[in-house]
Design a protein around this motif. Structure first.
Motif, PDB file in Angstrom:
ATOM      1  N   HIS A 130       1.820  23.683  -6.654  1.00 41.42           N
ATOM      2  CA  HIS A 130       2.868  23.723  -7.303  1.00 41.42           C
ATOM      3  C   HIS A 130       3.559  22.355  -7.194  1.00 41.42           C
ATOM      4  CE1 HIS A 130       7.091  24.429  -8.781  1.00 41.42           C
ATOM      5  NE2 HIS A 130       6.679  25.967  -8.918  1.00 41.42           N
ATOM      6  N   PRO A 131       3.912  21.677  -8.263  1.00 45.46           N
ATOM      7  CA  PRO A 131       4.346  20.234  -8.434  1.00 45.46           C
ATOM      8  C   PRO A 131       5.546  20.022  -7.539  1.00 45.46           C
ATOM      9  CG  PRO A 131       3.894  20.867 -10.447  1.00 45.46           C
ATOM     10  CD  PRO A 131       3.632  21.983  -9.771  1.00 45.46           C
ATOM     11  N   ALA A 132       6.448  21.025  -7.452  1.00 46.34           N
ATOM     12  CA  ALA A 132       7.693  20.950  -6.638  1.00 46.34           C
ATOM     13  C   ALA A 132       7.254  20.700  -5.103  1.00 46.34           C
ATOM     14  CB  ALA A 132       8.682  22.113  -6.779  1.00 46.34           C
ATOM     15  N   LEU A 133       6.386  21.327  -4.659  1.00 42.68           N
ATOM     16  CA  LEU A 133       5.814  21.160  -3.099  1.00 42.68           C
ATOM     17  C   LEU A 133       5.131  19.928  -2.835  1.00 42.68           C
ATOM     18  CD1 LEU A 133       4.738  24.914  -2.723  1.00 42.68           C
ATOM     19  CD2 LEU A 133       6.863  23.698  -1.761  1.00 42.68           C
TER      20      LEU A 133
ATOM     21  N   LEU B 211       0.670  -1.322  -0.155  1.00 38.82           N
ATOM     22  CA  LEU B 211       0.012   0.162   0.034  1.00 38.82           C
ATOM     23  C   LEU B 211       0.845   1.163  -0.120  1.00 38.82           C
ATOM     24  CD1 LEU B 211      -2.768  -0.941   2.589  1.00 38.82           C
ATOM     25  CD2 LEU B 211      -2.660  -1.394   0.077  1.00 38.82           C
ATOM     26  N   TRP B 212       0.344   2.236  -0.675  1.00 34.38           N
ATOM     27  CA  TRP B 212       1.001   3.587  -0.877  1.00 34.38           C
ATOM     28  C   TRP B 212       0.022   4.513  -0.264  1.00 34.38           C
ATOM     29  CZ3 TRP B 212       6.155   3.752  -2.388  1.00 34.38           C
ATOM     30  CH2 TRP B 212       6.683   2.769  -2.982  1.00 34.38           C
ATOM     31  N   GLY B 213       0.634   5.466   0.361  1.00 33.06           N
ATOM     32  CA  GLY B 213      -0.300   6.717   0.823  1.00 33.06           C
ATOM     33  C   GLY B 213       0.134   8.032   0.347  1.00 33.06           C
ATOM     34  N   ILE B 214      -0.712   8.908   0.219  1.00 36.48           N
ATOM     35  CA  ILE B 214      -0.511  10.404  -0.016  1.00 36.48           C
ATOM     36  C   ILE B 214      -0.563  11.044   1.467  1.00 36.48           C
ATOM     37  CG2 ILE B 214      -1.131  12.733  -0.933  1.00 36.48           C
ATOM     38  CD1 ILE B 214      -2.060  11.112  -3.275  1.00 36.48           C
ATOM     39  N   TYR B 215       0.505  11.732   1.827  1.00 35.84           N
ATOM     40  CA  TYR B 215       0.745  12.085   3.383  1.00 35.84           C
ATOM     41  C   TYR B 215       0.882  13.655   3.200  1.00 35.84           C
ATOM     42  CZ  TYR B 215       1.380   7.378   4.926  1.00 35.84           C
ATOM     43  OH  TYR B 215       1.323   6.033   5.414  1.00 35.84           O
ATOM     44  N   LEU B 216       0.467  14.209   4.558  1.00 41.46           N
ATOM     45  CA  LEU B 216       0.521  15.745   4.739  1.00 41.46           C
ATOM     46  C   LEU B 216       1.465  15.941   5.893  1.00 41.46           C
ATOM     47  CD1 LEU B 216      -0.665  18.723   4.258  1.00 41.46           C
ATOM     48  CD2 LEU B 216      -2.403  18.013   5.964  1.00 41.46           C
ATOM     49  N   PHE B 217       2.222  16.915   5.558  1.00 44.27           N
ATOM     50  CA  PHE B 217       3.432  17.275   6.625  1.00 44.27           C
ATOM     51  C   PHE B 217       3.643  18.836   6.247  1.00 44.27           C
ATOM     52  CE2 PHE B 217       6.228  16.171   3.295  1.00 44.27           C
ATOM     53  CZ  PHE B 217       7.554  16.784   3.462  1.00 44.27           C
ATOM     54  N   GLU B 218       4.307  19.535   7.271  1.00 38.09           N
ATOM     55  CA  GLU B 218       4.454  20.861   7.096  1.00 38.09           C
ATOM     56  C   GLU B 218       6.235  20.860   7.283  1.00 38.09           C
ATOM     57  OE1 GLU B 218       4.189  24.932   9.798  1.00 38.09           O
ATOM     58  OE2 GLU B 218       2.359  23.812   9.448  1.00 38.09           O
ATOM     59  N   ASP B 219       6.690  21.504   6.172  1.00 44.76           N
ATOM     60  CA  ASP B 219       8.202  21.795   6.208  1.00 44.76           C
ATOM     61  C   ASP B 219       8.821  22.872   7.144  1.00 44.76           C
ATOM     62  OD1 ASP B 219       7.988  23.965   4.814  1.00 44.76           O
ATOM     63  OD2 ASP B 219       8.508  23.237   2.913  1.00 44.76           O
ATOM     64  N   ASN B 220      10.156  23.115   7.244  1.00 48.74           N
ATOM     65  CA  ASN B 220      10.644  24.130   8.145  1.00 48.74           C
ATOM     66  C   ASN B 220      10.393  25.373   7.650  1.00 48.74           C
ATOM     67  OD1 ASN B 220      12.342  24.046   6.102  1.00 48.74           O
ATOM     68  ND2 ASN B 220      14.069  23.275   7.255  1.00 48.74           N
ATOM     69  N   ARG B 221       9.793  25.710   6.410  1.00 42.36           N
ATOM     70  CA  ARG B 221       9.449  27.133   5.893  1.00 42.36           C
ATOM     71  C   ARG B 221       7.880  27.104   6.128  1.00 42.36           C
ATOM     72  NH1 ARG B 221      11.532  26.640   0.053  1.00 42.36           N
ATOM     73  NH2 ARG B 221      10.441  24.680   0.337  1.00 42.36           N
ATOM     74  N   GLY B 222       7.140  26.424   6.628  1.00 43.58           N
ATOM     75  CA  GLY B 222       5.863  26.713   6.785  1.00 43.58           C
ATOM     76  C   GLY B 222       4.911  25.985   5.754  1.00 43.58           C
ATOM     77  N   TYR B 223       5.355  25.483   4.505  1.00 42.15           N
ATOM     78  CA  TYR B 223       4.711  24.862   3.686  1.00 42.15           C
ATOM     79  C   TYR B 223       3.935  23.688   4.026  1.00 42.15           C
ATOM     80  CZ  TYR B 223       6.649  28.025   0.052  1.00 42.15           C
ATOM     81  OH  TYR B 223       6.998  29.266  -0.750  1.00 42.15           O
TER      82      TYR B 223
ATOM     83  N   PRO C 230      12.260  25.792  -8.633  1.00 43.95           N
ATOM     84  CA  PRO C 230      11.713  26.675  -9.051  1.00 43.95           C
ATOM     85  C   PRO C 230      12.512  27.973  -8.820  1.00 43.95           C
ATOM     86  CG  PRO C 230      10.404  26.133  -7.126  1.00 43.95           C
ATOM     87  CD  PRO C 230      11.517  25.285  -7.204  1.00 43.95           C
ATOM     88  N   ASN C 231      12.378  29.102  -9.771  1.00 46.10           N
ATOM     89  CA  ASN C 231      13.116  30.353  -9.511  1.00 46.10           C
ATOM     90  C   ASN C 231      12.287  31.062  -8.408  1.00 46.10           C
ATOM     91  OD1 ASN C 231      14.955  29.727 -11.885  1.00 46.10           O
ATOM     92  ND2 ASN C 231      13.340  30.632 -13.334  1.00 46.10           N
ATOM     93  N   GLU C 232      10.997  30.903  -8.403  1.00 48.18           N
ATOM     94  CA  GLU C 232      10.144  31.469  -7.480  1.00 48.18           C
ATOM     95  C   GLU C 232       9.088  30.840  -6.807  1.00 48.18           C
ATOM     96  OE1 GLU C 232       7.278  35.559  -6.940  1.00 48.18           O
ATOM     97  OE2 GLU C 232       8.352  35.131  -8.832  1.00 48.18           O
ATOM     98  N   TRP C 233       9.121  30.494  -5.137  1.00 49.89           N
ATOM     99  CA  TRP C 233       8.290  29.916  -4.927  1.00 49.89           C
ATOM    100  C   TRP C 233       6.986  30.558  -4.407  1.00 49.89           C
ATOM    101  CZ3 TRP C 233       9.335  24.476  -3.885  1.00 49.89           C
ATOM    102  CH2 TRP C 233      10.668  24.129  -3.812  1.00 49.89           C
ATOM    103  N   PRO C 234       5.718  29.730  -4.431  1.00 49.65           N
ATOM    104  CA  PRO C 234       4.327  30.344  -4.164  1.00 49.65           C
ATOM    105  C   PRO C 234       4.595  30.917  -2.979  1.00 49.65           C
ATOM    106  CG  PRO C 234       4.160  28.178  -4.155  1.00 49.65           C
ATOM    107  CD  PRO C 234       5.641  28.282  -4.584  1.00 49.65           C
ATOM    108  N   ASP C 235       3.536  31.929  -2.534  1.00 41.43           N
ATOM    109  CA  ASP C 235       3.399  32.448  -1.309  1.00 41.43           C
ATOM    110  C   ASP C 235       2.906  31.325  -0.401  1.00 41.43           C
ATOM    111  OD1 ASP C 235       2.701  35.004   0.361  1.00 41.43           O
ATOM    112  OD2 ASP C 235       0.873  33.819   0.347  1.00 41.43           O
ATOM    113  N   VAL C 236       3.501  31.157   0.708  1.00 44.10           N
ATOM    114  CA  VAL C 236       3.064  30.169   1.935  1.00 44.10           C
ATOM    115  C   VAL C 236       1.637  29.965   2.157  1.00 44.10           C
ATOM    116  CG1 VAL C 236       3.605  29.426   4.224  1.00 44.10           C
ATOM    117  CG2 VAL C 236       5.558  30.218   2.686  1.00 44.10           C
ATOM    118  N   GLN C 237       1.103  31.227   2.521  1.00 46.89           N
ATOM    119  CA  GLN C 237      -0.295  31.322   2.981  1.00 46.89           C
ATOM    120  C   GLN C 237      -1.252  30.818   1.982  1.00 46.89           C
ATOM    121  OE1 GLN C 237      -1.515  35.143   4.585  1.00 46.89           O
ATOM    122  NE2 GLN C 237      -3.388  34.491   5.216  1.00 46.89           N
ATOM    123  N   LEU C 238      -0.936  31.390   0.498  1.00 47.90           N
ATOM    124  CA  LEU C 238      -1.917  30.964  -0.447  1.00 47.90           C
ATOM    125  C   LEU C 238      -1.711  29.810  -0.857  1.00 47.90           C
ATOM    126  CD1 LEU C 238      -1.364  34.137  -3.023  1.00 47.90           C
ATOM    127  CD2 LEU C 238      -3.329  33.558  -1.538  1.00 47.90           C
ATOM    128  N   HIS C 239      -0.631  29.127  -0.952  1.00 46.49           N
ATOM    129  CA  HIS C 239      -0.478  27.665  -0.962  1.00 46.49           C
ATOM    130  C   HIS C 239      -1.290  26.931   0.061  1.00 46.49           C
ATOM    131  CE1 HIS C 239       1.563  23.779  -1.925  1.00 46.49           C
ATOM    132  NE2 HIS C 239       1.992  23.808  -0.648  1.00 46.49           N
TER     133      HIS C 239
END
Length: 443
Positions: free
Chosen positions: A333-336, A283-295, A344-353
């Motif tokens: 964003h696929p990278a996130l 079994l595989w799963g899609i997991y949610l976590f928060e990184d050290n930048r708040g994403y 990416p050259n520019e990361w999306p806004d943390v709050q909007l993401h």
């Protein structure tokens, strides 16, 4: 009508692995024998001791005999334009066709089984093997378990069939394109005739009535027949066909209901010849976590015992496909989501993401609501995202949204079944494809 009555002796039971040690062909014009061909054959492999004990054909006897490829032209010329007849015809035909193909000859001729003919013309005998049948019909077999003796005995059986109004039956069997001969040797023909041409689940059972295979179909009869067509010479398929002694079935209102029931029954019965749904479910799963930048980030990983993913999948490819769908629909964003390894050259806004990720979570919670899927007169019940069961609901009114009173009545009518990953995947795909068929239950 011209016949070629054939019998062979072999080194074993499977054409792709074993050789022919002797072949006999009795030519019959429907009235009398026209000629007999008989020869030993060098199989170019050792003859097992138990075969030597049964047939009397030794390695020394076949050492100076011709190879099959040497006699193949003559055998092909004797068989072409005639009806290939044998006792348990699929065995002899599969060997002869296979070895002729290896010698460069493609045999296409109708075939006829004297076992099946005899069951119809001489009903009521306890057994229809060659030895048993000849004793019942007072046919003397000279040189038993040798190709010549067995072929001549089979020719006498054909004679008796034709003399007992069997010519009409022979024509009927040939007109049906030998469908009955393609059936497993131990399966009586009436099982095939009784099959419905409707959606359902079918069960192949062995001599002890144990289920050895479960399948589903939009048309049960057509699907069952498809198992017995073609000329697959593998040991695996021939073992499978020999195991089938009876067939039972359960009619379903739709193919989707049949698919669910098939999965339930495979998990319940664990049949020997079902493979696709019995593999170890990594079994595989899609997991949610928060990184050290708040994403808030989404990632695919193997499913762990002590952690609960947002969604679980039996295949890694399905997990990737679903996560990409979330990325597109919720503009993530696929990278996130670890789907794009480039920085990416520019990361999306943390709050909007993070707001978009919260929408994904809310959408998943919505998907885990309680609902029914109605397929004709059958309801599939899901409570809080978990498959509960299914059952007939002819007497219950269904409307959107479904009030708790009606939901309770449906639950009473439903037969409970165990959920599994295959069913979860089928329901998820069904919801994506037919959202208009889903009736939500008011909580």
């Amino acid at each position: 009508m011209r016949f070629a009555v054939v019998d062979i002796e072999t080194t074993g039971g499977f054409p792709s692995q074993h050789g022919i040690t002797e072949i006999a062909i009795v030519l019959h014009n429907g009235t009398e024998i026209e000629g007999v061909y008989e020869t030993l054959v060098n199989p170019h492999q050792p003859i097992p001791p138990f075969v030597i004990g049964m047939t009397g054909i030794t390695n020394a006897m076949v050492e100076a005999a011709p190879s099959f490829s040497e006699v193949a032209p003559q055998i092909y010329n004797l068989l072409k334009n005639r009806v290939f007849v044998a006792h348990n015809v699929n065995f002899d035909f599969s060997f002869v066709k296979h070895h002729l193909q290896e010698a460069g000859f493609d045999l296409h001729t109708p075939k006829l089984c004297t076992i099946r003919l005899s069951r119809k013309v001489f009903p009521g005998f306890p057994k229809y093997g060659l030895g048993h049948l000849c004793r019942q019909l007072n046919i003397e077999i000279e040189n038993r378990h040798r190709a010549g003796g067995d072929a001549k005995a089979t020719a006498k059986i054909l004679d008796m069939v034709l003399q007992n109004s069997g010519e009409r039956l022979v024509k009927e069997m040939l007109q049906k394109e030998n469908r009955e001969q393609l059936m497993p040797p131990n399966l009586p023909a009436h099982y095939l005739h009784d099959l419905p041409q409707e959606p359902g689940v079918y069960y192949f059972q062995n001599k002890q009535d144990k289920v050895v295979y479960v399948g589903k179909a939009k048309n049960v009869k057509k699907r069952v027949l498809s198992h017995f067509t073609g000329l697959d010479l593998s040991k695996k398929r021939q073992d499978f066909l020999r195991e089938i002694y009876s067939i039972r079935y359960a009619i379903c209102p739709t193919e989707f209901i049949a698919s669910l029931l098939e999965s339930i029954e495979i998990k319940r019965l664990w049949p020997a010849y079902n493979k696709s749904q019995k593999r170890f479910e990594q079994l595989w799963g899609i997991y949610l976590f928060e990184d050290n930048r708040g994403y808030k980030r989404l990632a695919i990983d193997k499913k762990h015992k002590n952690t609960q993913p947002l969604q679980a999948f039996s295949l890694l490819a399905d997990a990737h496909r679903e996560l990409w769908r979330w990325v597109r629909e919720f503009e993530l964003h696929p990278a996130l989501c670890f789907l794009d390894k480039t920085i990416p050259n520019e990361w999306p806004d943390v709050q909007l993401h993070n707001q978009q990720v919260e929408k994904v979570i809310a959408w998943i919670a919505e998907e885990k609501a309680s609902y029914i899927i109605q397929e004709k007169n059958t309801a599939i019940l899901v409570e809080k995202g978990k498959f509960v069961g299914m059952g007939t609901i002819d007497h219950i009114e269904v409307s959107e949204p479904l009030e708790p009173t009606y939901a309770a009545a449906i639950k009473e009518a439903v037969t409970p079944y165990a959920e599994n990953e295959v069913i979860k995947s089928m329901l998820r795909k069904y919801l994506e494809r037919y959202p208009h068929r889903v009736v939500r239950i008011v909580e």
